[in-house]
Design a protein around this motif. Structure first.
Motif, PDB file in Angstrom:
ATOM      1  N   SER A 171       4.046   3.715  -2.175  1.00 44.47           N
ATOM      2  CA  SER A 171       4.191   4.206  -3.575  1.00 44.47           C
ATOM      3  C   SER A 171       5.076   2.967  -4.037  1.00 44.47           C
ATOM      4  O   SER A 171       4.874   2.753  -5.285  1.00 44.47           O
ATOM      5  N   ASN A 230       0.777  -1.231   0.137  1.00 45.08           N
ATOM      6  CA  ASN A 230      -0.010  -0.043   0.100  1.00 45.08           C
ATOM      7  C   ASN A 230       0.744   1.218   0.065  1.00 45.08           C
ATOM      8  O   ASN A 230       0.434   2.332   0.331  1.00 45.08           O
ATOM      9  N   ASP A 287      -4.046   5.931  -9.003  1.00 46.29           N
ATOM     10  CA  ASP A 287      -3.165   5.070  -8.747  1.00 46.29           C
ATOM     11  C   ASP A 287      -2.146   5.176 -10.038  1.00 46.29           C
ATOM     12  O   ASP A 287      -1.069   5.275  -9.931  1.00 46.29           O
ATOM     13  N   ASN A 288      -2.906   5.247 -11.158  1.00 44.58           N
ATOM     14  CA  ASN A 288      -2.179   5.374 -12.399  1.00 44.58           C
ATOM     15  C   ASN A 288      -1.186   6.478 -12.576  1.00 44.58           C
ATOM     16  O   ASN A 288       0.080   6.565 -12.672  1.00 44.58           O
ATOM     17  N   LEU A 322      -5.184  -0.965 -11.875  1.00 43.38           N
ATOM     18  CA  LEU A 322      -5.390   0.138 -11.004  1.00 43.38           C
ATOM     19  C   LEU A 322      -6.516   1.391 -11.160  1.00 43.38           C
ATOM     20  O   LEU A 322      -6.808   1.532 -12.064  1.00 43.38           O
ATOM     21  N   SER A 323      -6.575   2.069  -9.946  1.00 38.92           N
ATOM     22  CA  SER A 323      -7.429   3.060 -10.228  1.00 38.92           C
ATOM     23  C   SER A 323      -6.681   4.364 -10.875  1.00 38.92           C
ATOM     24  O   SER A 323      -5.536   4.283 -11.217  1.00 38.92           O
ATOM     25  N   LEU A 350      -0.376   8.424  -9.634  1.00 38.48           N
ATOM     26  CA  LEU A 350       0.462   8.306  -8.534  1.00 38.48           C
ATOM     27  C   LEU A 350       1.773   7.434  -9.076  1.00 38.48           C
ATOM     28  O   LEU A 350       3.047   7.715  -8.381  1.00 38.48           O
ATOM     29  N   ARG A 374       2.559   0.401  -5.389  1.00 39.36           N
ATOM     30  CA  ARG A 374       1.985   0.576  -6.660  1.00 39.36           C
ATOM     31  C   ARG A 374       2.814   0.525  -8.022  1.00 39.36           C
ATOM     32  O   ARG A 374       2.524   0.083  -8.887  1.00 39.36           O
TER      33      ARG A 374
END
Lengths: 364, 267, 292
Positions: free
Chosen positions: A209, A207, B100-101, B96-97, B103, A212
């Protein structure tokens, strides 16, 4: 310059979301509840139930770690048996007393640093975790030069190489005879304590960076690279973090079943973990925990279909029986009919649970 | 290379087997320019982008970005130097949302290491909150503010193109490569896109190189054009001049070209 | 003399790897799928031949032919049942399913045939001990490369001279386009599985004659090593699979002959070679491009 350039410069920080306090509170409550349940199992359940619960905790650790590289980062690899073996051997070699080691290593004496030292379990576990991490780091260089199916085969090959080494490097591993008389130090708290730490660390990582970025690599590696992400180092990050916890879990596994040998760490172990993360939903960390528990106890329940009662637990490979046939069918069925697994790529969250409760309440 | 030049391409060549996809291409892109790269299908435009952004290694030639030579460098390094791109065949992180893309685009500039991310040390927490608010702003900028929690793969085609731009902007580029940004958009969306692209250049000072098939869009937006055909430059210059170039008209024969405009130069 | 002895041993082992590797490489060439279950299909083929020979008293060639036919059928069934539903799914899903099929066959084998190895009788023709001076060779060791060469020649004929082979080659280039051109791709894929599985059965049966015993897990290592052989030769390339198989067989035999103290590491050699190849020449000996 207009206001558009603002995201280049630091500015005022936004406020925290209001639901965070509630969620942390619920998480603490959940942990307390789980601890109470474990305490109850330890106090009331028989030795067998305690053993299985402990094993489930270790499988949860392995599944969370394995899912980090396979599910979250999307690098389909098949090496956890190698990492578990590494952790198990290193820990056992560090905790056994020099006298016991001398008795075990009959054919060839044990090599120097291990022959004379004897450490406490926590220290040995940390060292084992670090050694496994180092192994993953070295492995990562050739492994992440390839992708897809080749990654799977190369990592599978590494697992095989480690097993062959364990069989042959007599002066370190005692060969096919393995190590016996490892103190039974792993209890329910060690296993589930490690599971809690692993869950915490991996969830925090996923969760963040960095998480991601890992998911971005899974979704489209070339696009992630074009967005400035160094895919190689991020894969390496996921790989080494997962290796660390797999190594520590391997150490605890050795101190649970007290005897380890190369035949324990075949591809069969990886196969079990693969089923767990597929059933839990590739990419879902909480799904991995759920599936690990289901798998351990479901596997016990499945013993009904098997005539000869086999001993110990799921961790003994080569049990001839229908159980593995059923497991194979479950894996295939999930792939063909329910590729998302139980949780898909989603995670358990309090918001989801509360929403569910509220909806139920509204209907009643 | 004068100080105001941002990108210099020198004899860039790319060969796939027997196919010469890009044939000694040279051009210079000045700071703050808005240049269009056009040409018929298969002319090698996207290959040029792939070469510039590091997705494909060139067979020959050199590319300079500011004072750095970036020929054959890895894609993530080129991006970190300040060159960002979008993709012709939309390559968002579908699961991904939208938020988020964007980010993910900021991640490359994150100073905090992974340990401070796991431990949520103050440095990381501040950076994360900053990235969050900046990402929301970027989504607002491209008009997707309302859709930030939507799965990127579920967005409409035009929205996905806009999200790709927002994601590229998050990497804080000085040079933006847009690969057919208007493809699949309706006229209204295309008009809004033109406004957006111009704002990016005028208000942020970005340099923009774009590939586009919508001639109306290109002619109105770009200040200079480079026309490619079979990997070779067949014309370059201001839109008005390029539009009337006989070589270009021949290359585009069959493709919609506004020939009427040529009969009254300056119209 | 010793060198010649080792070369013959290497040639025999290499030919067996090659026979198995061809099945891998054909399926991979068309579906881009590592058919993990290939080694276990081989095991089933051996059991079929064993039952044919011991229960029905078939002569060895009839048991071989029957086993190849039935194993071909098994290969087609596996494809249709497990892989076909996943043609449009992510490639990794098919790979996971293949791992599932592999474990299913192994464990069904354990349940049905039992875990204890069964002796696999060597037919008279393969059981002669030939002797020239110091050189002692089992006739099987000479027959295996000959039979492999014949099978490979037949296969190359099919691939290059028949309509089926043409469809296979087209399919390995571009599955979608071939589909659009009205070729029934599923039949071609099925034929590929049938051919590959039949070859695996043949390879497995000679393997079983060499060692002479069979067990339900016997296919795992030859299967994995044959895959490595296929990659060594350049996956998707039938001639490459032959070269890769021979190379791997030779290397293993020479390792044991020259460095007997490392003999225990023999099973790891294939993977060390694989890692080396992927680092230094990812496209294999024959140079097929390695797909993403």
């Amino acid at each position: 310059m207009s206001r558009l350039s603002r995201w280049f410069d630091p500015g005022p920080l936004p406020a925290q979301s209001e639901s965070r306090g509630r969620d942390s509170g619920l998480t603490v409550l959940g942990c307390l509840g789980a601890a109470a349940l474990l305490w109850l199992i330890e106090a009331q359940g028989g030795g067998y139930v305690v053993h299985m619960t402990t094993l489930a905790g270790l499988f949860a650790v392995l599944a969370i770690s394995y899912n980090l590289i396979n599910g979250v980062t999307g690098q389909f690899s098949l090496e956890p048996n190698a990492f578990v073996a590494c952790g198990a051997y290193v820990t056992a070699l560090l905790t056994l007393s020099p006298a016991e080691k001398e008795m075990t290593f009959i054919l060839e004496p044990l090599v120097w640093p291990f022959a004379v030292i004897s450490l406490s379990l926590p220290v040995a576990l940390v060292i084992a975790g670090l050694v496994t991490t180092l192994m993953a780091f070295v492995m990562g260089f050739p492994v992440f030069r390839v992708r897809g199916d080749y990654l799977a085969i190369v990592t599978l090959g590494f697992g095989e190489v480690i097993r062959v080494v364990a069989n042959n490097a007599q002066s370190v591993t005692n060969g096919p005879l393995g190590l016996k008389g490892i103190p039974h130090l792993t209890n329910i708290w060690w296993a589930w304590g490690l599971a809690a730490v692993t869950l915490f660390v991996v969830m925090r990582l996923v969760n963040s960076s960095y998480g991601r970025a890992l998911k971005a690599i899974r979704e489209d590696e070339a696009a992630a690279e074009a967005m400035g992400i160094n895919a190689f180092w991020h894969k390496m990050l996921a790989f080494t973090v997962s290796a660390f916890f797999e190594g520590v879990a391997g150490g605890l596994l050795g101190h649970l079943i007290t005897t380890i040998s190369p035949s324990l760490f075949t591809f069969f172990l990886t196969f079990n973990l693969l089923i767990i993360i597929v059933v839990g939903g590739l990419g879902s960390t909480t799904g991995a925990v759920l599936a690990a528990v289901l798998f351990t106890f479901g596997g016990e329940w499945l013993r009904v279909v098997e005539e000869p009662i086999s001993f110990l637990g799921l961790d003994i490979p080569g049990i001839p029986g229908m159980r593995m046939v059923v497991f194979s069918l479950i894996l295939m069925a999930f792939m063909i009919f329910a590729r998302q697994g139980i949780l898909g790529k989603h995670e358990f969250s309090w918001r989801w649970l509360l929403g569910l409760v509220r909806r139920r309440g509204g209907r009643a | 290379m004068t100080p105001s030049d941002l990108l210099r391409v020198d004899g860039l060549t790319c060969r796939f087997g027997g196919l010469l996809a890009v044939d000694s291409l040279s051009f210079v892109l000045g700071q703050g320019q808005l240049m269009g790269l056009i040409g018929p299908n298969g002319a090698g435009k996207t290959t040029v982008f792939n070469l510039l952004a590091g997705a494909v290694r060139p067979t020959g030639g050199r590319v300079f970005y500011r004072e750095h030579e970036i020929t054959g460098k890895k894609a993530h390094r080129i991006n970190r130097l300040g060159l960002a791109r979008t993709f012709q065949n939309i390559r968002l992180f579908g699961e991904l949302s939208a938020l988020d893309n964007v980010l993910v685009g900021f991640h490359g500039h994150l100073q905090a290491n992974f340990l401070s991310a796991i431990l949520r040390l103050p440095g990381y927490v501040a950076a994360e909150r900053q990235m969050l608010s900046r990402s929301a702003e970027l989504l607002d900028l491209v008009g997707l503010g309302e859709l930030k929690d939507e799965r990127a793969g579920n967005l409409a085609y035009g929205q996905q193109r806009l999200l790709e731009i927002a994601r590229a902007l998050a990497t804080r580029p000085s040079l933006l490569l847009l690969d057919e940004p208007a493809a699949g958009m309706n006229p209204q969306e295309t008009a809004q896109l033109a406004v957006l692209v111009r704002r990016l250049r005028d208000e942020l000072g970005l340099t923009i190189l774009l590939i586009e098939h919508d001639m109306h869009f290109v002619m109105n937006l770009c200040e200079t054009l480079v026309v490619l055909d079979h990997g070779k430059v067949i014309a370059r210059g201001e839109p008005a001049a390029v539009r009337c170039d006989p070589g270009v008209i021949e290359a585009y024969l069959g493709v919609e070209v506004d020939l009427d405009a040529c009969e009254a130069p300056g119209a | 003399m010793d060198a010649l002895q080792q070369i013959i041993n290497g040639l025999t082992l290499g030919s067996l790897y090659a026979l198995i590797a061809i099945g891998y490489t054909m399926v991979y060439g068309i579906l881009r799928l590592i058919n993990f279950a290939h080694g276990d299909v081989l095991m089933v083929g051996c059991y079929i031949a064993w039952f044919g020979a011991t229960m029905f008293g078939l002569p060895w060639w009839a048991a071989l032919m029957g086993s190849m036919a039935l194993t071909a059928l098994l290969g087609v069934l596996i494809d249709q049942g497990a892989y076909r539903p996943l043609r449009k799914a992510p490639r990794i899903s098919a790979l996971i399913t293949a791992i599932g099929v592999s474990f299913l066959l192994e464990n069904l084998g354990l349940v049905v045939f039992g875990g204890r190895p069964k002796a696999f009788e060597r037919p008279e023709i393969f059981n002669q001990l030939l002797q020239w001076g110091d050189l002692r060779v089992l006739s099987l060791s000479l027959w295996v490369p000959v039979i492999t060469a014949l099978i490979l020649a037949g296969l190359l004929f099919i691939i290059h001279r028949t309509r089926l082979g043409m469809a296979m080659r087209a399919l390995s280039r571009d599955l979608v386009t071939v589909q659009l051109m009205g070729i029934d791709t599923n039949r071609v894929v099925a034929a590929t599985f049938a051919l590959g599985s039949a070859l695996a059965a043949a390879g497995g049966i000679f393997w079983a004659m060499k060692y002479p015993q069979i067990n339900p897990l016997m296919g795992v290592l030859p299967g994995l090593k044959a895959f490595v052989a296929a990659v060594l030769g350049g996956i998707g390339n039938v001639t490459g699979a032959l070269l890769g198989g021979l190379l791997l067989g030779m290397c293993e035999i020479l390792l044991v002959a020259w460095l007997p103290e490392l003999a225990g590491y023999r099973d790891a050699l294939a993977f060390v070679l694989l890692i080396g190849i992927l680092i230094f020449r990812p496209s294999g000996i024959m140079g097929e491009e390695l797909p993403e």
